[in-house]
Design an enzyme around this catalytic site. Structure first.
Site, PDB file in Angstrom:
ATOM      1  N   LYS A  14       0.870  -1.181   0.000  1.00 35.19           N
ATOM      2  CA  LYS A  14       0.000   0.000   0.000  1.00 35.19           C
ATOM      3  C   LYS A  14       0.906   1.230   0.000  1.00 35.19           C
ATOM      4  CE  LYS A  14      -1.922   2.950   2.011  1.00 35.19           C
ATOM      5  NZ  LYS A  14      -1.965   4.441   1.736  1.00 35.19           N
ATOM      6  N   GLY A  63       7.093   5.094   8.392  1.00 36.25           N
ATOM      7  CA  GLY A  63       6.319   6.324   8.459  1.00 36.25           C
ATOM      8  C   GLY A  63       6.427   6.973   9.818  1.00 36.25           C
ATOM      9  N   SER A  64       5.393   7.690  10.186  1.00 37.58           N
ATOM     10  CA  SER A  64       5.433   8.478  11.416  1.00 37.58           C
ATOM     11  C   SER A  64       5.272   7.599  12.653  1.00 37.58           C
ATOM     12  CB  SER A  64       4.318   9.529  11.410  1.00 37.58           C
ATOM     13  OG  SER A  64       3.050   8.909  11.567  1.00 37.58           O
ATOM     14  N   THR A  65       5.794   8.097  13.761  1.00 38.49           N
ATOM     15  CA  THR A  65       5.658   7.393  15.032  1.00 38.49           C
ATOM     16  C   THR A  65       4.191   7.280  15.436  1.00 38.49           C
ATOM     17  OG1 THR A  65       7.843   8.142  15.730  1.00 38.49           O
ATOM     18  CG2 THR A  65       6.323   7.444  17.464  1.00 38.49           C
ATOM     19  N   GLU A  66       3.425   8.308  15.154  1.00 38.78           N
ATOM     20  CA  GLU A  66       2.001   8.293  15.517  1.00 38.78           C
ATOM     21  C   GLU A  66       1.259   7.162  14.822  1.00 38.78           C
ATOM     22  OE1 GLU A  66      -1.921  11.262  15.437  1.00 38.78           O
ATOM     23  OE2 GLU A  66      -0.093  11.813  14.358  1.00 38.78           O
ATOM     24  N   GLY A  79       2.645   4.537  13.419  1.00 39.11           N
ATOM     25  CA  GLY A  79       3.246   3.292  13.874  1.00 39.11           C
ATOM     26  C   GLY A  79       2.640   2.789  15.161  1.00 39.11           C
ATOM     27  N   GLU A 135       9.556   1.111  11.110  1.00 42.83           N
ATOM     28  CA  GLU A 135      10.659   2.075  10.971  1.00 42.83           C
ATOM     29  C   GLU A 135      10.021   3.444  10.999  1.00 42.83           C
ATOM     30  OE1 GLU A 135      12.620   4.861   9.720  1.00 42.83           O
ATOM     31  OE2 GLU A 135      12.758   3.927   7.735  1.00 42.83           O
ATOM     32  N   CYS A 177      13.628  10.535   7.625  1.00 41.95           N
ATOM     33  CA  CYS A 177      13.560  10.162   9.037  1.00 41.95           C
ATOM     34  C   CYS A 177      14.929  10.245   9.702  1.00 41.95           C
ATOM     35  CB  CYS A 177      12.981   8.757   9.194  1.00 41.95           C
ATOM     36  SG  CYS A 177      13.815   7.511   8.189  1.00 41.95           S
ATOM     37  N   GLU A 191       9.967  15.802  15.355  1.00 42.72           N
ATOM     38  CA  GLU A 191      10.424  15.579  13.982  1.00 42.72           C
ATOM     39  C   GLU A 191       9.697  16.553  13.059  1.00 42.72           C
ATOM     40  OE1 GLU A 191      11.347  11.782  11.170  1.00 42.72           O
ATOM     41  OE2 GLU A 191       9.339  11.865  12.051  1.00 42.72           O
TER      42      GLU A 191
END
Length: 485
Positions: A185, A237-240, A242, A259, A293, A389
């Site tokens: 995706k 992608g983003s920590t949020e 993830g 990651e 990142c 970030e």
């Protein structure tokens, strides 16, 4: 220079590659794909429906159960994956131009990313014959015990918008080498090279159902990552986001590789090669418009050379070439979208309001989602621009006195993806590399990647590893078999 006038117009892309077939848009919602350098619509794709996700997962599950891929002679799988690499190289320029038009990055970077994708497939093509287990002596010979490694099952690979073709290969290469079917995706802003890659994999001979590519927004991604028949989710992608994927994995105990974000320190000691440190800091901070990142956006400078390095960095940042990535010779292209540019502008205002001094940059231009490379001084590690970030071409200079303070500042973050250290003192280099809490530490260099070298982070920067043997193992389960003799 690549003339935009000479580029072919792009017809609407067939939205999905499902179970070996291209699917028409039909009545699905249509999404514009915007060229960030011109703000013009270059083509359209369609949003996947829950039924589309079910179709893709069902095909992957059938491919897994029938072992149409994992049960193939390993050398034949090697041949097919090497053929994917060859086809990527055959169409490298086409893919690179498509990547730049879709994402905005300089064409030289797109070419390098596309070559990296080919290298990744070629590296993991060689892994199919080394997935052996072990014989384990557990008693005096009454039992024969051994282990085998098996693919985890259907994999959902959810891609970011900053490195579309490269991260697609980072996930597809080891997953396919392990024998897993994969549903890809791509990010909603950058779907085009993943769709083109699907066509190349089909041409190479990857069997029906083993790879599908679906387009859409976060709804498609969430539907895929929570599907009960998905065995593993690999996400960049983003920590949020993830964190949402990790939470969603709990009910079925899905395997995950995440990651995620970073706030990497790039630490410059007084004894460093300051010329090289300055040049590399520009790439580490402003490459890909800072949309990395690993961006070394916290530039830690030893106080004894703070004045000199501030002048060097400010002068270099002001000279970074900004413009259309297809023009050639450009270091910083546009941001991926206007939404992302506005987000970064908000961080710039935050830096000003918290007392950081804007040394250079901060301006915008258009058409195109351009933002000047921006450098702050007078930054302290408690400021928002040092904690969060930014994912844009913004960096702050933070002074330090000695190794102990440099380590304290470097590790004073919720992230732990990467770091850079600049020094000619070998012993110091080893001490700093050991003391920094991050998945990767580069010494007197930055952003060096290779398919054989595992990459990932700690804490808020994620779980597990992409690439290398660790990345390959993430798509395998170990089974123990014990036989009475």
């Amino acid at each position: 220079m690549i003339s935009r006038a000479s580029l072919p117009s792009l017809e609407p892309f067939l939205p999905f590659f499902l179970a070996g077939e291209w699917v028409e848009a039909g009545g699905r919602a249509i999404r514009d794909v915007i060229d960030p350098a011109t703000e013009q619509v270059i083509t359209t794709v369609a949003d996947a429906t829950p039924a589309d996700v079910d179709h893709a997962v069902a095909a992957a599950l059938e491919a897994h159960r029938s072992r149409v891929w994992s049960g193939m002679d390993p050398l034949e799988r090697t041949r097919i994956m090497n053929r994917v690499a060859e086809l990527i190289e055959r169409d490298l320029e086409e893919l690179a131009i498509l990547e730049t038009r879709d994402q905005g990055k300089p064409i030289e970077r797109s070419r390098a990313d596309t070559q990296s994708a080919a290298n990744t497939f070629r590296h993991f093509a060689g892994a199919t014959t080394r997935l052996g287990g072990t014989v384990v002596p557990i008693d005096g010979g009454s039992h024969h015990a051994y282990t085998v490694k098996e693919p985890v099952g259907p994999v959902a690979a959810i891609l970011p918008w900053n490195f579309p073709v490269m991260t697609a290969a980072y996930k597809l290469g080891p997953a396919l080498a392990a024998g897993c079917p994969v549903i890809v995706k791509p990010a909603e802003d950058t779907p085009l090279t993943a769709l083109r890659l699907a066509a190349l994999m089909a041409e190479a001979g990857i069997p029906t159902g083993v790879v599908s590519v679906i387009t859409g927004d976060h709804v498609a991604g969430a539907t895929l990552s929570t599907h009960p028949d998905i065995a593993k989710v690999t996400f960049t992608g983003s920590t949020e986001v993830g964190a949402h994927i990790l939470h969603a994995s709990v009910p079925g105990f899905k395997r995950v590789t995440l990651e995620l974000g970073g706030k990497s320190p790039n630490i410059i000691f007084a004894d460093a090669d300051l010329d090289l440190a300055t040049v590399t800091a520009m790439r580490a901070t402003f490459g890909h418009s800072g949309q990395m990142c690993t961006a070394g956006s916290r530039i830690l400078v030893q106080r004894s050379v703070l004045g000199e390095m501030t002048e060097r960095l400010a002068e270099a940042a002001a000279k970074v070439p900004v413009g259309d990535g297809l023009a050639g010779g450009i270091s910083v292209g546009p941001m991926v979208s206007e939404e992302q540019r506005q987000r970064v502008l908000g961080y710039i205002e935050s830096g000003k309001s918290q007392g950081a001094q804007l040394v250079t940059g901060g301006g915008i231009s258009g058409p195109g989602y351009y933002l000047e490379p921006t450098l702050f001084t007078g930054v302290t590690n408690d400021m928002v621009i040092a904690r969060e970030e930014i994912f844009g071409p913004v960096a702050g200079i933070i002074p330090f006195d000695d190794e102990a303070e440099a380590l304290r500042i470097a590790n004073d973050t919720t992230f732990g993806l990467a770091a850079g250290v600049w020094t000619t003192d070998l012993a110091r280099a080893h001490r700093m590399a050991q003391g920094i809490s991050a998945g990767t530490v580069w010494v007197n260099t930055y952003n060096i990647f290779h398919p054989a070298l595992s990459f990932g982070g700690v804490r808020d920067s994620g779980l597990g590893r992409d690439l290398g043997e660790a990345g390959l193992d993430g798509f395998l389960e170990t089974k123990s078999i014990v036989m009475a003799v």
